[in-house]
Design a protein around this motif. Structure first.
Motif, mmCIF file in Angstrom:
data_model
loop_
_atom_site.group_PDB
_atom_site.id
_atom_site.type_symbol
_atom_site.label_atom_id
_atom_site.label_comp_id
_atom_site.label_asym_id
_atom_site.label_seq_id
_atom_site.Cartn_x
_atom_site.Cartn_y
_atom_site.Cartn_z
ATOM 1 N N ILE A 104 0.806 -1.230 0.000
ATOM 2 C CA ILE A 104 0.000 0.000 0.000
ATOM 3 C C ILE A 104 0.837 1.278 0.000
ATOM 4 O O ILE A 104 0.330 2.339 -0.372
ATOM 5 C CB ILE A 104 -0.981 0.028 1.192
ATOM 6 N N ALA A 105 2.110 1.194 0.402
ATOM 7 C CA ALA A 105 2.949 2.401 0.489
ATOM 8 C C ALA A 105 3.054 3.172 -0.828
ATOM 9 O O ALA A 105 2.988 4.412 -0.816
ATOM 10 C CB ALA A 105 4.337 2.044 1.013
ATOM 11 N N PRO A 106 3.216 2.494 -1.984
ATOM 12 C CA PRO A 106 3.295 3.263 -3.235
ATOM 13 C C PRO A 106 2.045 4.101 -3.506
ATOM 14 O O PRO A 106 2.141 5.207 -4.057
ATOM 15 C CB PRO A 106 3.466 2.177 -4.307
ATOM 16 N N TYR A 107 0.882 3.611 -3.092
ATOM 17 C CA TYR A 107 -0.362 4.351 -3.320
ATOM 18 C C TYR A 107 -0.494 5.512 -2.325
ATOM 19 O O TYR A 107 -1.045 6.567 -2.668
ATOM 20 C CB TYR A 107 -1.551 3.396 -3.221
ATOM 21 N N LEU A 108 0.014 5.317 -1.107
ATOM 22 C CA LEU A 108 0.066 6.429 -0.158
ATOM 23 C C LEU A 108 1.013 7.509 -0.668
ATOM 24 O O LEU A 108 0.731 8.704 -0.560
ATOM 25 C CB LEU A 108 0.524 5.933 1.215
ATOM 26 N N LEU A 109 2.122 7.060 -1.259
ATOM 27 C CA LEU A 109 3.086 7.992 -1.836
ATOM 28 C C LEU A 109 2.461 8.745 -3.003
ATOM 29 O O LEU A 109 2.664 9.953 -3.164
ATOM 30 C CB LEU A 109 4.327 7.231 -2.293
ATOM 31 N N LEU A 110 1.682 8.037 -3.826
ATOM 32 C CA LEU A 110 0.997 8.670 -4.951
ATOM 33 C C LEU A 110 0.014 9.734 -4.460
ATOM 34 O O LEU A 110 -0.045 10.847 -5.008
ATOM 35 C CB LEU A 110 0.262 7.613 -5.778
ATOM 36 N N LEU A 235 11.430 25.980 -7.758
ATOM 37 C CA LEU A 235 11.802 24.929 -6.806
ATOM 38 C C LEU A 235 10.685 23.907 -6.673
ATOM 39 O O LEU A 235 10.926 22.693 -6.630
ATOM 40 C CB LEU A 235 12.109 25.563 -5.445
ATOM 41 N N LYS A 236 9.449 24.397 -6.627
ATOM 42 C CA LYS A 236 8.298 23.497 -6.517
ATOM 43 C C LYS A 236 8.186 22.603 -7.751
ATOM 44 O O LYS A 236 7.910 21.401 -7.639
ATOM 45 C CB LYS A 236 7.025 24.330 -6.342
ATOM 46 N N LYS A 237 8.417 23.175 -8.949
ATOM 47 C CA LYS A 237 8.356 22.378 -10.173
ATOM 48 C C LYS A 237 9.396 21.265 -10.163
ATOM 49 O O LYS A 237 9.110 20.124 -10.558
ATOM 50 C CB LYS A 237 8.553 23.279 -11.397
ATOM 51 N N ASN A 238 10.608 21.585 -9.724
ATOM 52 C CA ASN A 238 11.657 20.568 -9.638
ATOM 53 C C ASN A 238 11.284 19.483 -8.637
ATOM 54 O O ASN A 238 11.501 18.287 -8.881
ATOM 55 C CB ASN A 238 12.990 21.213 -9.245
ATOM 56 N N ALA A 239 10.707 19.899 -7.498
ATOM 57 C CA ALA A 239 10.305 18.939 -6.480
ATOM 58 C C ALA A 239 9.176 18.045 -6.985
ATOM 59 O O ALA A 239 9.124 16.849 -6.674
ATOM 60 C CB ALA A 239 9.866 19.668 -5.209
ATOM 61 N N VAL A 240 8.280 18.605 -7.786
ATOM 62 C CA VAL A 240 7.184 17.821 -8.364
ATOM 63 C C VAL A 240 7.731 16.736 -9.295
ATOM 64 O O VAL A 240 7.280 15.585 -9.270
ATOM 65 C CB VAL A 240 6.205 18.745 -9.126
ATOM 66 N N VAL A 241 8.715 17.107 -10.100
ATOM 67 C CA VAL A 241 9.327 16.135 -11.018
ATOM 68 C C VAL A 241 10.025 15.030 -10.233
ATOM 69 O O VAL A 241 9.894 13.839 -10.556
ATOM 70 C CB VAL A 241 10.330 16.839 -11.959
ATOM 71 N N ILE A 242 10.773 15.415 -9.203
ATOM 72 C CA ILE A 242 11.445 14.408 -8.371
ATOM 73 C C ILE A 242 10.418 13.493 -7.710
ATOM 74 O O ILE A 242 10.569 12.263 -7.706
ATOM 75 C CB ILE A 242 12.305 15.102 -7.297
ATOM 76 N N GLY A 243 9.360 14.084 -7.173
ATOM 77 C CA GLY A 243 8.308 13.302 -6.538
ATOM 78 C C GLY A 243 7.635 12.345 -7.508
ATOM 79 O O GLY A 243 7.332 11.199 -7.163
ATOM 80 N N ALA A 244 7.383 12.807 -8.731
ATOM 81 C CA ALA A 244 6.759 11.949 -9.735
ATOM 82 C C ALA A 244 7.663 10.777 -10.082
ATOM 83 O O ALA A 244 7.201 9.634 -10.230
ATOM 84 C CB ALA A 244 6.449 12.770 -10.991
ATOM 85 N N THR A 245 8.958 11.048 -10.233
ATOM 86 C CA THR A 245 9.907 9.988 -10.552
ATOM 87 C C THR A 245 9.958 8.938 -9.460
ATOM 88 O O THR A 245 9.919 7.725 -9.729
ATOM 89 C CB THR A 245 11.324 10.584 -10.758
ATOM 90 N N VAL A 246 10.033 9.403 -8.201
ATOM 91 C CA VAL A 246 10.076 8.479 -7.058
ATOM 92 C C VAL A 246 8.785 7.672 -6.969
ATOM 93 O O VAL A 246 8.812 6.445 -6.771
ATOM 94 C CB VAL A 246 10.306 9.283 -5.748
ATOM 95 N N THR A 247 7.651 8.346 -7.138
ATOM 96 C CA THR A 247 6.366 7.661 -7.049
ATOM 97 C C THR A 247 6.216 6.602 -8.126
ATOM 98 O O THR A 247 5.779 5.474 -7.857
ATOM 99 C CB THR A 247 5.215 8.687 -7.158
ATOM 100 N N PHE A 250 8.287 3.454 -7.334
ATOM 101 C CA PHE A 250 7.714 2.539 -6.345
ATOM 102 C C PHE A 250 6.429 1.891 -6.842
ATOM 103 O O PHE A 250 6.103 0.761 -6.451
ATOM 104 C CB PHE A 250 7.473 3.274 -5.021
ATOM 105 N N LEU A 251 5.677 2.592 -7.696
ATOM 106 C CA LEU A 251 4.474 1.976 -8.247
ATOM 107 C C LEU A 251 4.816 0.852 -9.207
ATOM 108 O O LEU A 251 4.143 -0.187 -9.243
ATOM 109 C CB LEU A 251 3.649 3.047 -8.979
ATOM 110 N N VAL A 252 5.874 1.041 -9.996
ATOM 111 C CA VAL A 252 6.281 0.023 -10.970
ATOM 112 C C VAL A 252 7.050 -1.102 -10.303
ATOM 113 O O VAL A 252 6.843 -2.267 -10.591
ATOM 114 C CB VAL A 252 7.144 0.676 -12.081
#
Length: 252
Positions: A104-110, A235-247, A250-252
């Motif tokens: 369930i962690a990947p979906y919480l991360l999403l 900074l927020k845009k960069n963090a969003v990209v990093i977050g999307a990559t990490v998410t 873990f989903l895959v």
């Protein structure tokens, strides 16, 4: 990667995570995957990430002396509900099998990434489509929501401060300083009690935690010093990209 290079890598990641967490939120997307990358099992990684970001968050935060719109006793009730939720969430993390968390962690991360990325739009949607209370009126029934949120905080916790801010804005608290203080104290208490449980259960991986706590504390002060000077939108845009990559990872 030798031991010194490994610790230096984790220290740098913690500095970045602590700085980002204080400036815009989202430090979880940096610290947690860094631990997983170095071979830490996800449940241990979650517990260790919590103490790392908690230390940086609290050490660099300034608490206002007064909380407007909330009486002393109402605040105590809210504090208690959120803290008890943290106990329940931490116990759930320890008690359930690691496989359940890994599922369930990947979906919480999403969900936390969606909240982080679209927070302003979500708030605008709530304001446009729901009747936001004109002023805050305390009721014990609202403690149920706070307790459930506290369970999430003790179990996983990414983005909890933003949820508290949005929830109590919806409940009618207009003063930003009140909301910030409320989120700071409730998240601090919730994560703090969960951390105590993690420590006594042996979930914290101390060789990494100690180094990264130092990095997170330094990062927290750096984030506070720079957040008025950097381009927050970029900074927020960069963090969003990093977050999307990490998410996605873990989903895959």
């Amino acid at each position: 990667m030798n031991t010194y290079s490994e610790l230096l890598f984790l220290f740098v990641m913690a500095v970045l995570g602590g700085a980002v967490n204080v400036a815009i939120g989202g430090g979880w997307f940096i610290v947690f995957p860094s631990l997983i990358f170095r071979g830490i099992q996800p449940v241990t990684g979650t517990a260790t990430t919590t103490i790392i970001l908690w230390s940086g968050f609290l050490s660099s935060s300034k608490v206002k002396e007064k909380t407007q719109e909330i009486s002393k006793w109402n605040f105590i009730y809210m504090f208690t509900a959120c803290t008890l939720g943290g106990v329940a969430g931490a116990v759930l993390l320890i008690s359930f099998s690691h496989k359940v968390f890994e599922t369930i962690a990947p979906y919480l991360l999403l969900c936390s990434w969606i909240l982080f990325t679209f927070y302003s739009r979500i708030m605008n949607y709530i304001n446009a489509n729901f009747t936001v209370q004109k002023e805050f009126n305390y009721s014990h029934a609202k403690l149920i929501t706070l307790f459930i949120l506290g369970v999430y905080g003790g179990y996983f916790g990414a983005g909890m401060g933003m949820i508290i801010f949005a929830l109590y804005r919806f409940y009618g608290i207009k003063n930003t300083e009140t909301l910030e203080r409320l989120a700071l104290i409730l998240v601090g208490a919730n994560n703090g009690i969960a951390i105590l449980i993690f420590i006594f259960s042996g979930l914290i991986f101390w060789p990494f935690a100690l180094v990264m706590m130092a990095g997170s504390i330094l990062g927290g002060f750096v984030g506070n010093a720079l957040k008025e000077k950097v381009n927050i939108i970029k900074l927020k845009k960069n963090a969003v990209v990093i977050g999307a990559t990490v998410t996605l990872y873990f989903l895959v």
